[in-house]
Design an enzyme around this catalytic site. Structure first.
Site, PDB file in Angstrom:
ATOM      1  N   ASP A   1       1.953   6.295   2.261  1.00  0.00           N
ATOM      2  CA  ASP A   1       1.192   5.031   2.604  1.00  0.00           C
ATOM      3  C   ASP A   1      -0.238   5.433   2.153  1.00  0.00           C
ATOM      4  O   ASP A   1      -0.903   6.412   2.912  1.00  0.00           O
ATOM      5  CB  ASP A   1       1.446   4.638   4.181  1.00  0.00           C
TER       6      ASP A   1
ATOM      7  N   LYS B   1       4.548   1.725  16.147  1.00  0.00           N
ATOM      8  CA  LYS B   1       3.562   2.571  16.496  1.00  0.00           C
ATOM      9  C   LYS B   1       3.407   3.114  18.208  1.00  0.00           C
ATOM     10  O   LYS B   1       2.722   2.895  18.949  1.00  0.00           O
ATOM     11  CB  LYS B   1       2.058   1.908  16.342  1.00  0.00           C
TER      12      LYS B   1
ATOM     13  N   ASP C   1       0.772  -1.294  -0.053  1.00  0.00           N
ATOM     14  CA  ASP C   1       0.013   0.084   0.207  1.00  0.00           C
ATOM     15  C   ASP C   1       0.767   1.193   0.085  1.00  0.00           C
ATOM     16  O   ASP C   1       0.460   2.247   0.495  1.00  0.00           O
ATOM     17  CB  ASP C   1      -0.957   0.006   1.370  1.00  0.00           C
TER      18      ASP C   1
END
Ligand code: GDD
Ligand code: MG
Length: 364
Positions: free
Chosen positions: A227, A169, A118
Site C-alpha cells: 500500500d 484497524k 493505492d
C-alpha cells in the site's frame, strides 16, 4: 450468468481519498496520479487489471476528480473502457462502490472487481475471480500478510478459506493476515449497499455480510504487495517497479537500476542507482549521488548532493552538498546548500530553505 461475466469483466477503482499521509505530494495531485516509476501510479494498476481480463473500469472519484479523466481519457491507450463517476462529497468506500455501480453494465450475478487505488500487487486477479465464481461467493477478499496488521483490516479465515470476521484497524489483531484492497463482489451484493449514503465497506458492509451468513471468502497469497499510502512506501513502490521486483506492463522502459525519462540529463560523474526514477528533463550534476529515489520532472540535483530514499518534486532544486534521506521535497521547492533533511522531513511546495550555515559531512 456466465454469459455476462465472461462477456466483459468490469471493475470499480476507488480513487476518491485525499491522500493526507502523502502531503505535500498530494496537495496538487491525487495519490493515484503521483508519478511512480515514470508514469502515474494508476497506470500500473490499470495495465495489471487489463492483463487479468478486466475490460471496463469505473473510476469512483471525489478529490480532484477532473484530473483522472485528463490523465487517462477513455482508456483506449490501455485497451480499456474507462468511465468516471464523481461523488460531490466523499461517500466512503462503500458509498463510493454503490455510487459507481450505477455505471456498470453487467447483470446481478456477474463478478465485479473492486480495487483500492493505492495498491501495488502481483497477485493473480483472474484466479481470484475464477475462485469466487467457482464457489458462488458473495464476496472474495484478496488477503496478504504484513508485520503490523493494526494499520489494516485484519481478516481471520477458517480452514476452508471462509472469512470469519473483519476487524478494521484494530489495536488487537488476531492474525497477520489483512485485507489487501482487491475485492470480487457478486454484483447483486453491491446493490444491497444503501445508495447516496456515507458507508464504509470495511466497518459496515463486510462485517454485516459475515454476520448475515453470506459466503465471504479469502483469497490469500504471498505475492508482492504494497500500500503506497505513506512517503516511505511510495518511494519503495517506485523503486521496486524500476528494479523489476514487481513486473509492470506500464513501466516505460526495461527494468533495471535506473529509469530515466526523455530529456533527463545525468552527469557521467553522478551516481544514480538502486531503482531511482528520474523525471523528464531532470538534471543530476557531477558528484551527486541519488539512490532509491523519485526525481520529478524538471528538478535539479546539484553537485555533491546526496538524495537517498526520497522524493524530489517537479521543478524542485536540491543544491550543492545538500543531503536528503527519506525526505519529501514538494514541487518547485529549493533545498539550499548544506541542509540535511532526515527521514520524515517534508518541504512544502515552493518553499526555499536557505543555505545552512553549519555544513554537515556528506560521507555515506
Ligand atoms: N471514491 C472514494 N470515496 N474513494 C475513497 C473514499 C471515498 O469517500 N475514501 C477512500 N477512498 C479510496 C482511497 O482513494 C483509496 O484508494 C481506497 O479507497 C482506500 O482508502 P485508504 O485511505 O488508502 O485506506 P487505508 O489504506 O487506510 O485502508 C484500506 O486499505 C487497506 C489495504 O491497503 C482498507 O481497505 C483496509 O482494510 C486495507 O487493509
Ligand atoms: Mg491505502
Amino acid at each position: 450468468m456466465a454469459e455476462t461475466s465472461v462477456r466483459e469483466l468490469e471493475a470499480i477503482l476507488l480513487v476518491g481519498g485525499q491522500g493526507t499521509r502523502l502531503r505535500p505530494l498530494t496537495i496538487g495531485t491525487p495519490k493515484p496520479l503521483l508519478p511512480t516509476a515514470g508514469v502515474p501510479f494508476l497506470a500500473h494498476q490499470l495495465a495489471q487489471a487489463r492483463a487479468a481480463g478486466v475490460r471496463r473500469i469505473v473510476f469512483a472519484t471525489s478529490y480532484r476528480a477532473e484530473m483522472f479523466c485528463e490523465a487517462f481519457g477513455d482508456g483506449s491507450a490501455f485497451g480499456l473502457t474507462l468511465e468516471y463517476v464523481t461523488e460531490e462529497t466523499p461517500l466512503g468506500t462503500g458509498g463510493a462502490i454503490r455510487n459507481a455501480a450505477e455505471a456498470l453494465t453487467c447483470g446481478p450475478d456477474a463478478p465485479v472487481v473492486v480495487l483500492n487505488g493505492d495498491i501495488l500487487s502481483g497477485h493473480d486477479i483472474a484466479d481470484q475471480v475464477a475462485r469466487h465464481v467457482e464457489r458462488g461467493a458473495a464476496l472474495t477478499l484478496h488477503l496478504t500478510e504484513v508485520e503490523d496488521p493494526s494499520r489494516f483490516g485484519c481478516v481471520p479465515t477458517d480452514d476452508e478459506g471462509r472469512v470469519t470476521a473483519f476487524l478494521e484497524k484494530t489495536p488487537n489483531p488476531v492474525t497477520n493476515r489483512i485485507n489487501a484492497g482487491c475485492y470480487v463482489f457478486t454484483r447483486s451484493v453491491i446493490d444491497t449497499i444503501p445508495a447516496g449514503e456515507v458507508v464504509s465497506v470495511e466497518r459496515e458492509t463486510f462485517p454485516g455480510l459475515i454476520e448475515a451468513g453470506a459466503l465471504v471468502l479469502g483469497y490469500a497469497d504471498a505475492s508482492y504487495w504494497l500500500d503506497v499510502g505513506t512517503p516511505a512506501a511510495f518511494v519503495q513502490g517506485s523503486r521496486d517497479l524500476v528494479l523489476g521486483r514487481l513486473p509492470s506492463p506500464a513501466l516505460p522502459g526495461p527494468a533495471g537500476d535506473l529509469l530515466a525519462l526523455p530529456g533527463a540529463v545525468i552527469s557521467p560523474e553522478a551516481k544514480v542507482c538502486e531503482g531511482t526514477a528520474v523525471g523528464a528533463r531532470a538534471a543530476v550534476h557531477a558528484g551527486a549521488k541519488v539512490t532509491g529515489s523519485v526525481l520529478g520532472d524538471d528538478c535539479v540535483v546539484e553537485s555533491e548532493a546526496i538524495v537517498a530514499d526520497s522524493v524530489v518534486g517537479a521543478g524542485a532544486r536540491v543544491a550543492s552538498g545538500a543531503v536528503l534521506r527519506g525526505a519529501v521535497v514538494g514541487d518547485g521547492a529549493v533545498v539550499g546548500p548544506g541542509n540535511e533533511l532526515l527521514a520524515g522531513s517534508r518541504v512544502w511546495p515552493g518553499v526555499v530553505l536557505p543555505e545552512c550555515a553549519v555544513r554537515f559531512s556528506s560521507d555515506v
